[in-house]
Motif scaffolding. Structure first.
Motif, PDB file in Angstrom:
ATOM      1  N   ILE A  38      44.261  41.276 -39.109  1.00 46.36           N
ATOM      2  CA  ILE A  38      43.357  41.123 -37.963  1.00 46.36           C
ATOM      3  C   ILE A  38      43.875  40.013 -37.047  1.00 46.36           C
ATOM      4  N   ALA A  39      44.583  39.049 -37.609  1.00 49.27           N
ATOM      5  CA  ALA A  39      45.159  37.971 -36.788  1.00 49.27           C
ATOM      6  C   ALA A  39      46.113  38.540 -35.741  1.00 49.27           C
ATOM      7  N   SER A 144      36.395  29.809 -31.872  1.00 48.39           N
ATOM      8  CA  SER A 144      36.538  30.026 -30.436  1.00 48.39           C
ATOM      9  C   SER A 144      37.371  31.266 -30.136  1.00 48.39           C
ATOM     10  N   PHE A 145      38.450  31.473 -30.880  1.00 39.86           N
ATOM     11  CA  PHE A 145      39.295  32.645 -30.662  1.00 39.86           C
ATOM     12  C   PHE A 145      38.525  33.935 -30.935  1.00 39.86           C
ATOM     13  N   MET A 146      37.804  33.981 -32.050  1.00 35.66           N
ATOM     14  CA  MET A 146      37.061  35.191 -32.392  1.00 35.66           C
ATOM     15  C   MET A 146      35.933  35.449 -31.399  1.00 35.66           C
ATOM     16  N   SER A 147      35.216  34.413 -31.009  1.00 37.72           N
ATOM     17  CA  SER A 147      34.123  34.572 -30.062  1.00 37.72           C
ATOM     18  C   SER A 147      34.624  35.123 -28.732  1.00 37.72           C
ATOM     19  N   ALA A 148      35.751  34.618 -28.249  1.00 33.43           N
ATOM     20  CA  ALA A 148      36.316  35.096 -26.990  1.00 33.43           C
ATOM     21  C   ALA A 148      36.777  36.543 -27.114  1.00 33.43           C
ATOM     22  N   PHE A 149      37.369  36.890 -28.245  1.00 30.93           N
ATOM     23  CA  PHE A 149      37.796  38.271 -28.462  1.00 30.93           C
ATOM     24  C   PHE A 149      36.592  39.204 -28.428  1.00 30.93           C
ATOM     25  N   GLU A 150      35.507  38.795 -29.057  1.00 33.33           N
ATOM     26  CA  GLU A 150      34.291  39.621 -29.082  1.00 33.33           C
ATOM     27  C   GLU A 150      33.755  39.873 -27.669  1.00 33.33           C
ATOM     28  N   ASP A 151      33.798  38.852 -26.823  1.00 27.36           N
ATOM     29  CA  ASP A 151      33.202  38.950 -25.496  1.00 27.36           C
ATOM     30  C   ASP A 151      34.110  39.603 -24.458  1.00 27.36           C
ATOM     31  N   TYR A 152      35.405  39.454 -24.608  1.00 27.55           N
ATOM     32  CA  TYR A 152      36.305  39.871 -23.529  1.00 27.55           C
ATOM     33  C   TYR A 152      37.271  40.993 -23.898  1.00 27.55           C
ATOM     34  N   LYS A 162      36.017  41.080 -39.104  1.00 23.75           N
ATOM     35  CA  LYS A 162      35.841  39.703 -38.635  1.00 23.75           C
ATOM     36  C   LYS A 162      35.977  38.723 -39.796  1.00 23.75           C
ATOM     37  N   ASP A 163      35.359  39.043 -40.900  1.00 20.71           N
ATOM     38  CA  ASP A 163      35.472  38.161 -42.061  1.00 20.71           C
ATOM     39  C   ASP A 163      36.908  38.124 -42.575  1.00 20.71           C
ATOM     40  N   GLN A 164      37.616  39.246 -42.469  1.00 21.66           N
ATOM     41  CA  GLN A 164      39.019  39.254 -42.883  1.00 21.66           C
ATOM     42  C   GLN A 164      39.832  38.282 -42.027  1.00 21.66           C
ATOM     43  N   TYR A 165      39.519  38.226 -40.736  1.00 20.78           N
ATOM     44  CA  TYR A 165      40.209  37.287 -39.842  1.00 20.78           C
ATOM     45  C   TYR A 165      40.026  35.849 -40.323  1.00 20.78           C
ATOM     46  N   PHE A 166      38.795  35.488 -40.659  1.00 18.61           N
ATOM     47  CA  PHE A 166      38.535  34.117 -41.097  1.00 18.61           C
ATOM     48  C   PHE A 166      39.174  33.827 -42.449  1.00 18.61           C
ATOM     49  N   ALA A 167      39.285  34.845 -43.283  1.00 20.10           N
ATOM     50  CA  ALA A 167      39.984  34.667 -44.558  1.00 20.10           C
ATOM     51  C   ALA A 167      41.477  34.456 -44.315  1.00 20.10           C
ATOM     52  N   GLU A 168      42.047  35.204 -43.382  1.00 24.86           N
ATOM     53  CA  GLU A 168      43.465  35.023 -43.036  1.00 24.86           C
ATOM     54  C   GLU A 168      43.709  33.630 -42.467  1.00 24.86           C
ATOM     55  N   MET A 169      42.814  33.208 -41.601  1.00 23.25           N
ATOM     56  CA  MET A 169      42.972  31.891 -40.988  1.00 23.25           C
ATOM     57  C   MET A 169      42.760  30.764 -41.997  1.00 23.25           C
ATOM     58  N   LYS A 170      41.948  31.032 -43.011  1.00 25.80           N
ATOM     59  CA  LYS A 170      41.774  30.043 -44.067  1.00 25.80           C
ATOM     60  C   LYS A 170      43.113  29.754 -44.744  1.00 25.80           C
ATOM     61  N   SER A 171      43.893  30.791 -44.984  1.00 24.64           N
ATOM     62  CA  SER A 171      45.189  30.587 -45.629  1.00 24.64           C
ATOM     63  C   SER A 171      46.105  29.741 -44.758  1.00 24.64           C
ATOM     64  N   PRO A 182      35.786  27.750 -45.169  1.00 22.04           N
ATOM     65  CA  PRO A 182      35.055  29.014 -45.344  1.00 22.04           C
ATOM     66  C   PRO A 182      35.956  30.201 -45.030  1.00 22.04           C
ATOM     67  N   SER A 183      35.605  31.359 -45.572  1.00 19.68           N
ATOM     68  CA  SER A 183      36.418  32.556 -45.358  1.00 19.68           C
ATOM     69  C   SER A 183      35.636  33.663 -44.671  1.00 19.68           C
ATOM     70  N   THR A 184      34.493  33.315 -44.046  1.00 23.42           N
ATOM     71  CA  THR A 184      33.691  34.288 -43.319  1.00 23.42           C
ATOM     72  C   THR A 184      33.284  33.714 -41.961  1.00 23.42           C
TER      73      THR A 184
END
Length: 286
Positions: A38-39, A144-152, A162-171, A182-184
């Motif tokens: 997702i990243a 901020s990156f995810m919120s902007a992607f959702e809106d634009y 979305k949760d997968q994105y945060f899990a990837e970013m956690k790594s 957090p991973s969600t």
């Protein structure tokens, strides 16, 4: 001709020059996340990434110790374009770069961080390697990156994606030295709110907001940059606006900015379609 004008305007905002040929090699190297992540999807959109970067800078400026690290050891107040460009390249490199590129840039940034210490505006000591501060920077950026992607972006991500994105970013955050991330999406929002008692909207933070609202640029790039900066401000969590002693943006203002972004995004995305993500895909699949 239009595409080149757009690319020139973007280089004016964040720097950079020419095609990203460094992302073409070595063949078959998937890097840190790989094309199915997702990243790769979220970070491929220049528009939403720049909007997210603006809002993350505002959030980070509200933490006195996090702000002190760049206030005393960075030229961003005189070279905001350079700061945005370095952050944009870092995100591109760790997302799409080869394994060697990723390892190299993470090592370089972590090494730089070990040398940054000092005192905030309350004369409280700080270190960029402080786990608490590392987490704050990480959390505000990815939210901020995810919120902007959702809106634009019109592309809809499922809650699972979305949760997968945060899990990837956690790594990634853990490789940058942070712990217990957090991973969600929901967990990230809750973790950010824990910092609210530590935040302070003083003269330093006000100067950052003013700098972002009056981004230095050539005349031809001003309308585009002004719009992106405004969208970055609108991308903040709702609880931030009272903290900034400002009214929350109205529905009509949000709608006007969103529609304006939709219009300018069409030619920009066309002009940048053969960018870092496309070059990296060719590296992976040949």
């Amino acid at each position: 001709m239009l595409n080149e004008l757009i690319r020139k305007t973007i280089r004016e905002m964040v720097g950079g020059s020419g095609p990203p040929v460094a992302f073409l090699t070595p063949k078959g190297d998937r890097g840190l996340f790989g094309p199915e992540s997702i990243a790769w999807k979220v970070h491929a959109d220049f528009i939403s990434m720049m909007i997210g970067e603006i809002s993350s800078l505002i959030l980070q400026a509200l933490h006195p110790q996090a702000l002190a690290g760049v206030w005393d050891h960075s030229s961003f107040r005189e070279d905001l374009k350079g700061r945005l460009g370095r952050t944009a390249f870092f995100m591109a490199a760790i997302t799409y770069g080869s394994t060697e590129m990723v390892n190299g840039i993470i090592h370089k940034v972590n090494l730089i961080h070990t040398k940054i210490t000092g005192f905030d505006e309350f004369q409280k000591p700080h270190s960029v390697t402080d786990l608490h501060l590392l987490a704050w920077v990480h959390l505000t950026e990815i939210r901020s990156f995810m919120s902007a992607f959702e809106d634009y972006r019109k592309e809809i991500l499922s809650a699972k994606d979305k949760d997968q994105y945060f899990a990837e970013m956690k790594s990634l955050g853990e490789r940058m030295g942070a712990k217990d991330l957090p991973s969600t999406y929901a967990g990230t929002d809750e973790a950010i709110k824990v910092y609210i008692p530590e935040l302070y909207f003083g003269d330093r933070a006000k100067s950052i907001l003013d700098l972002l609202e009056n981004f230095p640029s050539h005349l031809s790039a001003k309308p585009f940059i002004k719009l992106i900066s405004r969208a970055g401000y609108l991308n903040l969590p709702d609880w931030v606006y009272p903290f900034l002693n400002r009214q929350a943006p109205s529905y009509l203002e949000r709608l006007a900015v969103r529609k304006s972004i939709e219009l300018i995004a069409i030619p920009i995305r066309e002009a940048l379609k053969d960018g870092v993500a496309a070059h990296s895909l060719r590296r992976v699949y040949g």
